[in-house]
Enzyme design. Structure first.
Site, PDB file in Angstrom:
ATOM      1  N   CYS A   1       0.832  -1.202   0.000  1.00 47.08           N
ATOM      2  CA  CYS A   1       0.000   0.000   0.000  1.00 47.08           C
ATOM      3  C   CYS A   1       0.872   1.261   0.000  1.00 47.08           C
ATOM      4  CB  CYS A   1      -0.975  -0.038   1.176  1.00 47.08           C
ATOM      5  SG  CYS A   1      -2.372   1.096   0.983  1.00 47.08           S
TER       6      CYS A   1
ATOM      7  N   HIS B   1      -3.722  -5.350   1.157  1.00 47.08           N
ATOM      8  CA  HIS B   1      -3.454  -5.721   2.544  1.00 47.08           C
ATOM      9  C   HIS B   1      -3.860  -7.184   2.728  1.00 47.08           C
ATOM     10  CE1 HIS B   1      -2.442  -1.736   3.945  1.00 47.08           C
ATOM     11  NE2 HIS B   1      -3.537  -1.256   3.364  1.00 47.08           N
TER      12      HIS B   1
END
Length: 514
Positions: free
Chosen positions: A331, A452
């Protein structure tokens, strides 16, 4: 009629979350339909639900304990700290913007409370038992009028309360007595029992204090929970990283950059369950040392953390290490690995546009768009689509699906060069751009993704670790996923500990109002 019980604490980190998880598993095992509920949570680690909304990671774990699908209604208000007394406010899974504490309390208090009531009512329609978790301490008397996390919720749900006190930090008896004394009669009437948590000593020495506290409060202490070192479960608070113990005797060392504004660091949890792997947290001013790979995790502020990496000199050390070992970005960590993060409107922070580490030939942009929150499913592409070490790492799992979730602002584009390729093809979710074609990037010794939970996928994690093992002349490992196996063991274990050490008959009376 739904039955409710609430777990509150004398402080943060007293053990509320784990006791709620234990009760969810216990009553699920007795045949009830059980759901966790936390009206307002503050957490850096969040999870994306089936509704594509965010909740605290603890409520995800508690839902797992209850063996149900997590929902936004289990945590209708989530505050994600961003620094400088500002949080991203998420109501029923969706961000309504960043605001300071005063603005939130005075402008959105009623909206938040209405959402809490609506979500709670939805759960009552579906479940037999709701186990409610409080936040911090109910004795924050300066904020009682604004309370939407503790006693106000107990009254709303008609739930009596078990108070949990942490003995590890000292002053446990004062904390219990002080909580009872500071509450007014109306709120105190909800307190029905106390539990002491994290005990490591001789029970006989503790006993006189327990008797005296029962005299003072007029309510029973229904048990003392021992500290169990074998329990390994996800943490909500970055404070847990300060007490993280690195085992240098492991065969493989994963270096994790502890960014100043680290977030969603549960991405690294699965490595902690691997018997031959040690996780080394590397602070902004630390030496990297002897590691086999480096992971740059998520962050709640990419540009601020990138600036901090550069100012500390750690960025140069990561760049140097990339010549020898794999570097992975997740991310915001992937954004940091690129050429630039464009933020001309200073949406992310006052830093604005900043040059990245230039380890991936990608460019990220922050624009005035909504935060993206979605469950995702990606596919490892064919070998000829991968670049650099990813060809060697993932050659055995071409076509493998990986599942996780995305929570990010900003978009990322791969530059048109032979130096970089997508890491995944998108089946479900967003990935790097709104077209939903691909996610992540790989180049030489470096790869990154917006997903994630990518290392929670056992085959993906296994192939990555086996690559590191093979490089060191170690035997590859296969078999069952140690993360899922040991996590479920921990949930069962904490339920056993609670049943063995607490008077469950008292809890039954509180819950079923016998």
């Amino acid at each position: 009629m739904v039955n409710c019980i609430m777990v509150q604490g004398t402080s943060s980190n007293a053990g509320k979350s784990l006791l709620v998880a234990a009760l969810c598993r216990i009553y699920k095992n007795r045949g009830y339909k059980v759901a966790p509920f936390k009206s307002q949570n503050m957490s850096l680690n969040s999870y994306t639900t089936k509704e594509n909304g965010e909740i605290g990671i603890a409520q995800m774990l508690q839902a797992e304990a209850a063996m149900i699908e997590p929902s936004i209604h289990m945590n209708p208000v989530l505050l994600k700290p961003k620094g400088e007394f500002t949080s991203n406010v998420i109501i029923q899974g969706k961000s309504i913007g960043d605001m300071n504490f005063y603005e939130y309390q005075h402008k959105y208090h009623d909206e938040a409370l209405n959402a809490i009531k609506e979500s709670f009512n939805k759960l009552t329609e579906e479940y037999d038992i709701i186990v409610i978790e409080g936040a911090g301490s109910p004795a924050e008397i300066n904020m009682r009028k604004e309370d939407i996390a503790n006693m106000e919720i107990a009254h709303m749900a008609d739930a009596d309360v078990i108070l949990v006190a942490d003995i590890e930090m000292g002053g446990v008896f004062a904390a219990i007595a002080g909580t009872y004394v500071l509450l007014d009669d109306y709120d105190r009437s909800r307190l029905k029992a106390t539990v002491i948590n994290k005990f490591r000593g001789d029970y006989d020495i503790l006993k006189p204090g327990l008797d005296r506290i029962e005299e003072i409060t007029g309510e029973p202490i229904i048990g003392v929970l021992p500290y169990d070192y074998s329990l390994r479960l996800p943490e909500e608070d970055s404070a847990s990283l300060t007490t993280h113990i690195f085992n240098e005797d492991k065969d493989i060392t994963i270096g994790v950059i502890r960014l100043p504004k680290i977030a969603n660091f549960t991405d690294i949890d699965p490595f902690e369950f691997e018997d031959d792997v040690g996780v080394k947290m590397i602070g902004i001013n630390d030496e990297i040392g002897d590691v086999d790979t480096i992971i740059i995790p998520g962050t709640r502020n990419s540009t601020d953390d990138l600036k901090a990496l550069k100012e500390s000199g750690l960025s140069d050390k990561i760049i140097e290490k990339s010549k020898e070992i794999p570097i992975v970005g997740i991310c915001g960590g992937m954004q940091i690995l690129g050429n630039y993060i464009f933020d001309d409107d200073k949406k992310e922070s006052s830093v604005g546009t900043i040059e990245g580490l230039e380890l991936l030939d990608i460019t990220s942009k922050f624009e005035k768009t909504e935060k993206l929150v979605t469950q995702s499913e990606f596919v490892v592409p064919s070998e000829d689509r991968l670049v650099g070490i990813t060809r060697d790492i993932f050659k055995n799992i071409q076509g493998e699906k990986v599942k996780g979730y995305e929570i990010h602002e900003g978009t990322t584009e791969l530059n048109e060069s032979y130096l970089v390729a997508p890491l995944f093809e998108v089946v479900k979710g967003n990935g790097n751009n709104s077209l939903g074609l691909y996610d992540g990037a790989c180049s030489n010794n470096v790869f990154g993704t917006y997903m994630h939970g990518v290392f929670h996928n056992y085959n993906f994690r296994r192939e990555f670790l086996n690559y590191l093992r093979e490089k060191k002349g170690l035997e590859k490992k296969y078999g069952e996923d140690p993360y899922e196996t040991k996590k479920d063991y921990s949930l069962n274990k904490i339920a056993e500990i609670v049943e063995e050490n607490l008077d469950m008959s008292v809890i039954d009376k509180i819950l079923f109002k016998k």
